[in-house]
Design an enzyme around this catalytic site. Sequence first.
Site, PDB file in Angstrom:
ATOM      1  N   THR A  94     139.960  40.470 -49.268  1.00  0.00           N
ATOM      2  CA  THR A  94     140.149  39.260 -50.267  1.00  0.00           C
ATOM      3  C   THR A  94     139.467  38.346 -49.287  1.00  0.00           C
ATOM      4  O   THR A  94     139.924  37.608 -48.540  1.00  0.00           O
ATOM      5  CB  THR A  94     141.554  38.753 -50.359  1.00  0.00           C
ATOM      6  OG1 THR A  94     142.311  39.926 -51.009  1.00  0.00           O
ATOM      7  CG2 THR A  94     141.886  37.568 -51.536  1.00  0.00           C
ATOM      8  N   LYS A 170     140.421  38.305 -58.255  1.00  0.00           N
ATOM      9  CA  LYS A 170     141.425  38.729 -57.189  1.00  0.00           C
ATOM     10  C   LYS A 170     141.994  37.279 -56.726  1.00  0.00           C
ATOM     11  O   LYS A 170     143.325  37.225 -56.663  1.00  0.00           O
ATOM     12  CB  LYS A 170     140.818  39.257 -56.065  1.00  0.00           C
ATOM     13  CG  LYS A 170     141.694  39.457 -54.735  1.00  0.00           C
ATOM     14  CD  LYS A 170     142.793  40.341 -54.854  1.00  0.00           C
ATOM     15  CE  LYS A 170     143.846  40.152 -53.672  1.00  0.00           C
ATOM     16  NZ  LYS A 170     145.157  40.778 -53.850  1.00  0.00           N
ATOM     17  N   LYS A 239     145.181  31.473 -46.805  1.00  0.00           N
ATOM     18  CA  LYS A 239     143.992  31.751 -46.710  1.00  0.00           C
ATOM     19  C   LYS A 239     143.487  31.888 -48.069  1.00  0.00           C
ATOM     20  O   LYS A 239     142.436  31.100 -48.856  1.00  0.00           O
ATOM     21  CB  LYS A 239     143.474  32.930 -46.203  1.00  0.00           C
ATOM     22  CG  LYS A 239     141.912  33.515 -46.562  1.00  0.00           C
ATOM     23  CD  LYS A 239     141.894  34.880 -45.862  1.00  0.00           C
ATOM     24  CE  LYS A 239     142.733  35.889 -46.798  1.00  0.00           C
ATOM     25  NZ  LYS A 239     142.345  37.187 -47.484  1.00  0.00           N
TER      26      LYS A 239
HETATM   27  N1  LIG Z   1     148.845  42.975 -47.198  1.00  0.00           N
HETATM   28  C1  LIG Z   1     148.760  42.807 -48.468  1.00  0.00           C
HETATM   29  O1  LIG Z   1     149.876  43.056 -49.217  1.00  0.00           O
HETATM   30  C2  LIG Z   1     147.426  42.808 -48.866  1.00  0.00           C
HETATM   31  C3  LIG Z   1     147.264  43.014 -50.539  1.00  0.00           C
HETATM   32  C4  LIG Z   1     145.935  42.916 -51.105  1.00  0.00           C
HETATM   33  C5  LIG Z   1     144.691  42.531 -50.350  1.00  0.00           C
HETATM   34  N2  LIG Z   1     145.066  42.187 -48.948  1.00  0.00           N
HETATM   35  C6  LIG Z   1     143.752  41.634 -48.377  1.00  0.00           C
HETATM   36  O2  LIG Z   1     143.429  42.918 -47.428  1.00  0.00           O
HETATM   37  C7  LIG Z   1     142.716  42.256 -46.220  1.00  0.00           C
HETATM   38  C8  LIG Z   1     143.609  42.933 -45.003  1.00  0.00           C
HETATM   39  O3  LIG Z   1     144.806  42.511 -45.242  1.00  0.00           O
HETATM   40  P1  LIG Z   1     145.908  43.375 -44.130  1.00  0.00           P
HETATM   41  O4  LIG Z   1     147.287  42.754 -44.628  1.00  0.00           O
HETATM   42  O5  LIG Z   1     145.445  44.749 -43.826  1.00  0.00           O
HETATM   43  O6  LIG Z   1     145.810  42.426 -43.079  1.00  0.00           O
HETATM   44  P2  LIG Z   1     146.217  42.814 -41.460  1.00  0.00           P
HETATM   45  O7  LIG Z   1     147.306  43.924 -41.399  1.00  0.00           O
HETATM   46  O8  LIG Z   1     146.203  41.432 -40.643  1.00  0.00           O
HETATM   47  O9  LIG Z   1     144.731  43.550 -40.849  1.00  0.00           O
HETATM   48  C9  LIG Z   1     143.407  42.709 -40.711  1.00  0.00           C
HETATM   49  C10 LIG Z   1     142.539  43.751 -40.359  1.00  0.00           C
HETATM   50  O10 LIG Z   1     141.583  42.898 -39.758  1.00  0.00           O
HETATM   51  C11 LIG Z   1     141.001  43.053 -38.631  1.00  0.00           C
HETATM   52  N3  LIG Z   1     140.315  42.012 -37.851  1.00  0.00           N
HETATM   53  C12 LIG Z   1     141.073  40.803 -38.126  1.00  0.00           C
HETATM   54  N4  LIG Z   1     140.287  39.684 -37.425  1.00  0.00           N
HETATM   55  C13 LIG Z   1     139.104  40.269 -37.111  1.00  0.00           C
HETATM   56  C14 LIG Z   1     138.066  39.946 -36.167  1.00  0.00           C
HETATM   57  N5  LIG Z   1     137.840  38.598 -35.912  1.00  0.00           N
HETATM   58  N6  LIG Z   1     137.177  40.788 -35.844  1.00  0.00           N
HETATM   59  C15 LIG Z   1     137.387  41.975 -36.022  1.00  0.00           C
HETATM   60  N7  LIG Z   1     138.408  42.642 -36.851  1.00  0.00           N
HETATM   61  C16 LIG Z   1     139.223  41.739 -37.321  1.00  0.00           C
HETATM   62  C17 LIG Z   1     142.364  43.572 -37.685  1.00  0.00           C
HETATM   63  O11 LIG Z   1     141.829  44.158 -36.587  1.00  0.00           O
HETATM   64  P3  LIG Z   1     143.072  44.392 -35.179  1.00  0.00           P
HETATM   65  O12 LIG Z   1     143.847  45.640 -35.603  1.00  0.00           O
HETATM   66  O13 LIG Z   1     142.146  44.446 -34.202  1.00  0.00           O
HETATM   67  O14 LIG Z   1     143.825  43.035 -35.346  1.00  0.00           O
HETATM   68  C18 LIG Z   1     142.904  44.391 -38.897  1.00  0.00           C
HETATM   69  O15 LIG Z   1     142.291  45.738 -38.832  1.00  0.00           O
HETATM   70  C19 LIG Z   1     142.847  40.593 -46.191  1.00  0.00           C
HETATM   71  O16 LIG Z   1     141.608  40.048 -46.745  1.00  0.00           O
HETATM   72  C20 LIG Z   1     144.213  40.619 -47.115  1.00  0.00           C
HETATM   73  O17 LIG Z   1     143.894  39.347 -47.871  1.00  0.00           O
HETATM   74  C21 LIG Z   1     146.394  42.208 -48.184  1.00  0.00           C
END
Ligand SMILES: NC(=O)c1ccc[n+]([C@@H]2O[C@H](COP(=O)([O-])OP(=O)(O)OC[C@H]3O[C@@H](n4cnc5c(N)ncnc54)[C@H](OP(=O)(O)O)[C@@H]3O)[C@@H](O)[C@H]2O)c1
Length: 294
Positions: A94, A170, A239
């Site tokens: 997102t 989204k 965010k």
């Molecule tokens: N969780 C939900 O319910 C959900 C639903 C729909 C959409 N989303 C969207 O999907 C995306 C991922 O969400 P998530 O919940 O999976 O997040 P998350 O668990 O916090 O995972 C974030 C990912 O991004 C990586 N990352 C963060 N900062 C980085 C950087 N500066 N350089 C390289 N890698 C970096 C992290 O790597 P590390 O493992 O090294 O930290 C991890 O692989 C987001 O945009 C979120 O808004 C989330």
Amino acid sequence: MKVGLIGLGRMGAGMAANLLRAGHELTVHNRTIAKTKTLASQGARVAASVAEACRGDAVITMLADDAAVEHAALGTGGIVDSLRAGALHISSSTVSVALSRKLAEKHAAAGQHFIAAPVFGRPEVAAAGRLFVVAAGEPQVLEAAAPLLDAIGQRTFVVSRNPMVANLVKLSGNFLIASVIESLGESMALVGKAGVERRQYVELLTSTLFDCPLYKTYGALIAEEKFEPAGFAAPLGHKDVRLTLEAAEALRVPMPLASLLRDRFLTLLAHGNEQLDWSAIGRLAADDAAVPRG
Ligand SMILES: NC(=O)c1ccc[n+]([C@@H]2O[C@H](COP(=O)([O-])OP(=O)(O)OC[C@H]3O[C@@H](n4cnc5c(N)ncnc54)[C@H](OP(=O)(O)O)[C@@H]3O)[C@@H](O)[C@H]2O)c1
């Protein structure tokens, strides 16, 4: 297909497992290498760099935010530098409308394809391959991406030829979810202060007028004050409201409710609650009303 996936967080890990299950040849990359272990044991190749994850027909990014996606895509040795001409970047994070527009331009200039395919559904839904995908891009590119999108989601909604429109849709959806969390929190504070049992109250709501997954999921989380472990972390919720307001400002669309939600998230984060689920804003109204916890 031969596909890379960059970002094995809460969402990306489940998506990757489903790509493998669907028979795709998958290479994964993650900043924290330890998170690649399970997938490697399931048959994924592990790439030590972004570039190495870009050697196939397509690469999917599922990173946290604009900064992470911009760095992976546009940094030196990033996706634009590494994908072959004619290969495809699917952006599922997102991210902002502005970044999506920029990515579309950069990939086009490099002779690569780009679609935005953000998703609805929490990590357990991603793990089950039941996400809803909101996709936008050129029709023939979306068609080529269909086997990948089908592997991660139960249904793909194509909203435009212009990738950034998928990001706008989204963000609008997440704004609506946050509004529901806030309004549930306020109504539960009201009845909770008068002594009504919150779980029963949610049961009443969701078996009558509010019989939908959103009210069930978030009603239960707020009633039980179950904000840890986070499925969708509070900073990411903040965010999304911020990016919604940014898009609204660019389009000259006042969204007073979104402004209020931004302050709710700021309150939550100001108190050091980065590790909580975003549904924790649903507890703030009860705190304001001095409703005892638990
Ligand atoms: N969780 C939900 O319910 C959900 C639903 C729909 C959409 N989303 C969207 O999907 C995306 C991922 O969400 P998530 O919940 O999976 O997040 P998350 O668990 O916090 O995972 C974030 C990912 O991004 C990586 N990352 C963060 N900062 C980085 C950087 N500066 N350089 C390289 N890698 C970096 C992290 O790597 P590390 O493992 O090294 O930290 C991890 O692989 C987001 O945009 C979120 O808004 C989330």
